[in-house]
Design a protein around this motif. Sequence first.
Motif, short mmCIF file in Angstrom:
data_model
loop_
_atom_site.label_atom_id
_atom_site.label_comp_id
_atom_site.label_asym_id
_atom_site.label_seq_id
_atom_site.Cartn_x
_atom_site.Cartn_y
_atom_site.Cartn_z
N ASN A 180 0.87 -1.13 0.11
CA ASN A 180 0.01 0.01 -0.13
C ASN A 180 1.00 1.20 0.06
O ASN A 180 0.31 2.52 -0.20
N HIS A 195 -8.98 7.64 1.31
CA HIS A 195 -8.09 6.71 1.01
C HIS A 195 -6.66 6.62 1.88
O HIS A 195 -5.84 6.01 1.84
N THR A 215 -5.77 3.71 4.07
CA THR A 215 -5.26 2.46 3.22
C THR A 215 -3.95 2.97 3.20
O THR A 215 -3.05 1.83 3.11
#
Length: 548
Positions: A458, A503, A506
């Motif tokens: 990630n 986001h 994440t």
Amino acid sequence: MSANPTSDAEMATRMISWPRNKVDELFSIADTGLFMSRQQQLYADIGEEGIFLIRANARGDYQVPLPFAPGQPGPILTKVPGQAQWKITREGMVLPIASVPVRQETLEIIPRHLADKLTSPDANGLRYDKLKRTYVDVTEEGTVMVRKNTDGHYQASSTSELIPSGPLLENIEGMTLWQRKATNTPASDAEDSGPTPGKRPRLDEQVEAANPVADNNPPAATLNDNPYLWASWGKITKPDSVESIMIGQLHYPIVPKGPMADQLPLVFIQHPEFAPSRFEAFERMLQEAPSLQPVATSHHAATNTRKVDGAARLFEKTLTQQVADVYKGFTEPTSRAVAKRLFELSNESAEFNGSGLARMKQTFRYWEGKSNLGVPRLGDPLDMLPIASSNDGARRIVELHAPDSVTPLQQLNFNPESTHAWQFYTELPNAPGRLSLLLASILGHSGYKVFLPANVENVQLTPPTLVFKRPNHDKVYFLKVGRVETDAIEILPPSMAELDDPHLKTRIGDEAHQSLVAADAKGDVVWLMGGVQHLLAGSPSVFIIKER
């Protein structure tokens, strides 16, 4: 041979001793077993041996001088633990010839009351008497007469000779003090010769800023060979020009207390040869003559006495080196810029003071993880960074400084080669995630905890972002990472608040997100930008600036 050897011995003894029945004529220095005469000569009580004149030698030991035996070392003394007396360390009287460096030749130190009558040191540290004879102040030893030898070099001398015969001396660059000129001693001999002015023992001391006397369980400090060198700094009369304190019967000039005077139980006595000065001079002193740094004292109300902690130095190395030892990824100019900014913020002045000394010491202890008590505004070099300033145009364009530039603290520059991740980055610098992993590795090398997502892939998501902190520090750092190919960076306002980005969690991971949200609620987030600067001319460099 003398016709009356007994008389000669008695005469020699009188030259260096003080009658015990007249000890009341000396000024005692608390319970140290040391005394000062009206001529500012230092004496030590050696028990049954008597009371003898002493001087500090080049190694920092107190030693009985033998003026009647030039070139012969006198007895070296050590303090008797728990008693106001000293004893002769007979092992120190004669050293094996192979281990005695040339620099230990005897210097003929002139008495302090005569040295006080000389002119002040000029730019080269030279002083003169009424007959225009030349003298210099030799660090850790005293004032000596010097003459130029046939080679044009200054050499220690005396009034009894026209051709100098003492050790060669040299001026310490940037200071008015002098030192013995280094000799070409083989490295193997130097390692075995014990501590000398060029090879100093490591020292440490713990000082709390809010409660600077001590920790409840402080780590053991590394002792000086002689923790009583400060005793000779006292004056028998109270100085008019500076503030002083009484220790025993002597007056000791002190470093100005500074802005924390009412909150600070520590007072620092000042070496006669080093008064408060600016950062550059303070650094030179720590580098070249660390024994000149102030010594901490604390007042004990119960006994109304003052304790002097002469067994450890405040700083065992320069401020720049202490920064570099903690933040191993910093470039040398960045370590120096951080050290200078710490000096200025701690002292709230261009010159050091007692409050600043305590704050600097406590800050280093906090940075090193030896204390959980930080100093406000000094918790980390990132906290000390100013918000990046831009030009006056409508766009916010911030100039970046080269890693070798010598400027006030504007940004932090890091050595990209300081970790193995640099090679990983240079193999594919544009590959997703490589830049973030490089910055994470460099920050980890400097002691920061970098939060990485559980799924390390990630970190390849955009925009690249890192969250990190120091283990004992409340601040959480939010770093936007990028690659720069110019000498400036444009800071654009975010399209949305960073914490509102759906986001974000994440990209940075659950633990980082929780820490960030909690810190933001307290106003403890520091917003940063950084990355790698690739210029056509010069090597790549890693930088961090403060966005807001």
